[in-house]
Write an enzyme that holds these catalytic residues in place. Structure first.
Site, mmCIF file in Angstrom:
data_model
loop_
_atom_site.group_PDB
_atom_site.id
_atom_site.type_symbol
_atom_site.label_atom_id
_atom_site.label_comp_id
_atom_site.label_asym_id
_atom_site.label_seq_id
_atom_site.Cartn_x
_atom_site.Cartn_y
_atom_site.Cartn_z
ATOM 1 N N LYS A 109 51.867 41.177 -6.953
ATOM 2 C CA LYS A 109 51.549 40.832 -5.440
ATOM 3 C C LYS A 109 50.064 41.156 -5.116
ATOM 4 C CE LYS A 109 56.161 40.245 -3.611
ATOM 5 N NZ LYS A 109 56.678 39.520 -2.707
ATOM 6 N N LYS A 190 58.505 33.402 -10.924
ATOM 7 C CA LYS A 190 59.681 33.398 -10.234
ATOM 8 C C LYS A 190 59.691 32.454 -8.965
ATOM 9 C CE LYS A 190 60.195 37.319 -7.222
ATOM 10 N NZ LYS A 190 61.188 37.385 -6.111
ATOM 11 N N LYS A 193 60.079 33.479 -1.806
ATOM 12 C CA LYS A 193 60.110 33.094 -0.503
ATOM 13 C C LYS A 193 58.614 33.083 0.065
ATOM 14 C CE LYS A 193 63.822 35.604 1.338
ATOM 15 N NZ LYS A 193 63.507 37.048 1.069
HETATM 16 P P1 ATP Z 1 59.564 37.458 -1.810
HETATM 17 O O1 ATP Z 1 59.111 36.447 -2.898
HETATM 18 O O2 ATP Z 1 58.864 37.123 -0.529
HETATM 19 O O3 ATP Z 1 59.110 38.881 -2.140
HETATM 20 P P2 ATP Z 1 62.279 37.171 -2.483
HETATM 21 O O4 ATP Z 1 62.374 35.868 -2.625
HETATM 22 O O5 ATP Z 1 62.026 38.052 -3.764
HETATM 23 O O6 ATP Z 1 61.186 37.438 -1.374
HETATM 24 P P3 ATP Z 1 63.950 39.304 -1.173
HETATM 25 O O7 ATP Z 1 64.525 39.231 -0.171
HETATM 26 O O8 ATP Z 1 62.941 40.113 -1.574
HETATM 27 O O9 ATP Z 1 63.644 37.857 -1.736
HETATM 28 O O10 ATP Z 1 65.169 39.304 -2.436
HETATM 29 C C1 ATP Z 1 66.363 39.208 -2.198
HETATM 30 C C2 ATP Z 1 67.098 39.107 -3.390
HETATM 31 O O11 ATP Z 1 67.047 37.851 -4.140
HETATM 32 C C3 ATP Z 1 66.855 40.343 -4.281
HETATM 33 O O12 ATP Z 1 68.041 40.896 -5.025
HETATM 34 C C4 ATP Z 1 66.024 39.679 -5.557
HETATM 35 O O13 ATP Z 1 66.365 40.005 -6.644
HETATM 36 C C5 ATP Z 1 66.621 38.246 -5.482
HETATM 37 N N1 ATP Z 1 65.682 37.274 -6.006
HETATM 38 C C6 ATP Z 1 64.424 37.004 -5.421
HETATM 39 N N2 ATP Z 1 64.029 35.899 -6.234
HETATM 40 C C7 ATP Z 1 64.773 35.781 -7.094
HETATM 41 C C8 ATP Z 1 64.674 34.397 -7.982
HETATM 42 N N3 ATP Z 1 63.648 33.824 -8.270
HETATM 43 N N4 ATP Z 1 65.677 34.549 -9.030
HETATM 44 C C9 ATP Z 1 66.719 35.353 -9.031
HETATM 45 N N5 ATP Z 1 67.012 36.370 -8.006
HETATM 46 C C10 ATP Z 1 65.764 36.472 -7.075
#
Ligand code: ATP
Ligand code: LTN
Length: 323
Positions: A109, A190, A193
Site C-alpha cells: 500500500k 488482488k 475495495k
Molecule cells: P482493501 O483492498 O481496501 O484493503 P479488502 O478488499 O482487502 O480491502 P477487507 O475488509 O480488508 O477488504 O477484508 C475482508 C476480508 O476479505 C479479509 O478476510 C480478506 O482476506 C478478504 N479478501 C480481501 N480481498 C480478497 C481477495 N481479492 N480475494 C480473497 N479474499 C479477499
C-alpha cells in the site's frame, strides 16, 4: 470452537471478500461466531466521516444479506467496544517496530510514502487485538491476511511467555478455492475495495449486465487452452478459481469441462448472477429499515462487550497495570 473475523467498511464489498471470507463466515455459523464491522480499520486510509457512517451500516446490511444470522452469530461494530483500542496499546508494547516493518501489505500500500497515516503501519496490531480479545481459535480470512494472522500468533505467544498464560493462540481458516481472487483487468493484483479498478472488480451489487460485461472483458491469454496454471495463465486461472469457489469444486475439474474461453466466461457470468441476485434482493429489504439494522448491531455489540471485558482485564492485570 470460537471463530472471529472482521471486514472494513471502506467501500462496497466485492467478489474477493465474498469468496475469500464472507462465504466461509456463513458456513462456520454452527460454531460460536463473532463477526465485526471493523470501522477503526477503515480510518487507516482517507475516508470522509459521512462516508464512513454510511458504509458501516451498509456493510452490516451486506453481511446479513449474505446469510449471517444475528440469532446465531454475534455481529458487532468494532468502535462500540472500547477494549479493541485499549488492548492495541498494550500489544504495541509487545510487538517490535521491525516486525511491523516486515508486513508486506504495508509495503504494497506504499506505506512509507509521505503523508500516509501511522495507523496504516500499526494496523496489524489492531487486528491482533480484535482476534485475541475474544479467545478466538479460528479466523476465516483470505490469503492476503495470512501474514497478519501469523503476527497475531507471535504476539500472543510472546505475551503468554512474558506475562503468563493470557491469550488463546488462533489459527487461520483459509478456503481452498477463492482465497485470492485477482483483479479481472490485472490478474497479478488482488481484487480490492480501495484500488480504483472498476472494470477489474465485481461488486456484490453489480447488475447482471455489468457482471456479464466484466467477465467477458476479463484479461486472458491468446492460446485458448483452458488449463489451470496460476503462474503462466494467470487470467484464465483466476476465472477457474472463482468458478470453483462458487460451485464448491476444484479449478482443475472446472477446466476439464471447457475447451473454449467464451463458453467458460458465459457460464461463469450466469453462475455469478444467480449467486448474487438473492443477496442483492435481501440487501434492499434490509436497507429499507436502517433503525432495525442499528438495533441489531447494538444487541450484538453488547454481547461482544461482555465477552471482551474479562479478557482485557486478564491482559491488563498480567502486564502489571494496577487494579
Ligand atoms: P482493501 O483492498 O481496501 O484493503 P479488502 O478488499 O482487502 O480491502 P477487507 O475488509 O480488508 O477488504 O477484508 C475482508 C476480508 O476479505 C479479509 O478476510 C480478506 O482476506 C478478504 N479478501 C480481501 N480481498 C480478497 C481477495 N481479492 N480475494 C480473497 N479474499 C479477499
Ligand atoms: N485486516 C483485515 C480485516 C480485519 C480482520 C480482523 C480479519 C480486521 N480485523 C480480525 C480477521 C480478524 C483486512 O484488512 N483484510
Amino acid at each position: 470452537m470460537r471463530v472471529l473475523s472482521g471486514i472494513k467498511p471502506s467501500g462496497s464489498i466485492h467478489l474477493g471478500n465474498y469468496l475469500g471470507a464472507l462465504r466461509i463466515w456463513v458456513t462456520e455459523q454452527h460454531r460460536d461466531t463473532f463477526y465485526g464491522v471493523v470501522d477503526l480499520h477503515a480510518l487507516t486510509l482517507p475516508i470522509e466521516p459521512e462516508e464512513l457512517r454510511t458504509q458501516t451500516l451498509s456493510t452490516a446490511a451486506t453481511l446479513l444479506a449474505a446469510g449471517i444470522d444475528p440469532q446465531r452469530a454475534t455481529l458487532f461494530v468494532q468502535s462500540w467496544i472500547p477494549y479493541h483500542a485499549q488492548l492495541t496499546w498494550l500489544l504495541e508494547c509487545v510487538v517490535s517496530f521491525g516486525e511491523l516493518k516486515r508486513m508486506t501489505q504495508f509495503k504494497e500500500k506504499g506505506g512509507e510514502q509521505a503523508g500516509h497515516r501511522a495507523g496504516l503501519f500499526t494496523y496489524p496490531v489492531l487486528m491482533a487485538s480484535d482476534i485475541l480479545l475474544y479467545d478466538t481459535e479460528g479466523v476465516p480470512v483470505g490469503e492476503d491476511q495470512r501474514q497478519h494472522l501469523e503476527l497475531t500468533r507471535v504476539i500472543a505467544e510472546r505475551f503468554n511467555t512474558r506475562y503468563g498464560p493470557t491469550f488463546v493462540v488462533p489459527e487461520a481458516i483459509v478456503p481452498t478455492a477463492g482465497a485470492r481472487v485477482m483483479d479481472l483487468q490485472d490478474p497479478t493484483k488482488k481484487m480490492s475495495k480501495s484500488e480504483l479498478s472498476v472494470q477489474g472488480t465485481i461488486s456484490l451489487f453489480d447488475s447482471p449486465s455489468e457482471i456479464e460485461k466484466k467477465i467477458k472483458r476479463a484479461v486472458t491469454d491468446t492460446d485458448n487452452d483452458v488449463r489451470y496454471d496460476r503462474k503462466n495463465k494467470a487470467g484464465i486461472s483466476n476465472l477457474l478459481d472463482i468458478f470453483a469457489a462458487v460451485e464448491a469444486t476444484t479449478p482443475q475439474l472446472i477446466a476439464e469441462r471447457y475447451s473454449r474461453y467464451g463458453d467458460l466466461k458465459s457460464d461463469l457470468a450466469a453462475a455469478l448472477v444467480s449467486t448474487l441476485a438473492p443477496i442483492q434482493q435481501r440487501y434492499d429489504e434490509l436497507m429499507a429499515d436502517p433503525g432495525e439494522l442499528h438495533q441489531q448491531m447494538m444487541i450484538g455489540s453488547q454481547r461482544a462487550n461482555e465477552v471482551a471485558a474479562p479478557v482485557f482485564e486478564r491482559a491488563s492485570r498480567a502486564i502489571g497495570l494496577l487494579h
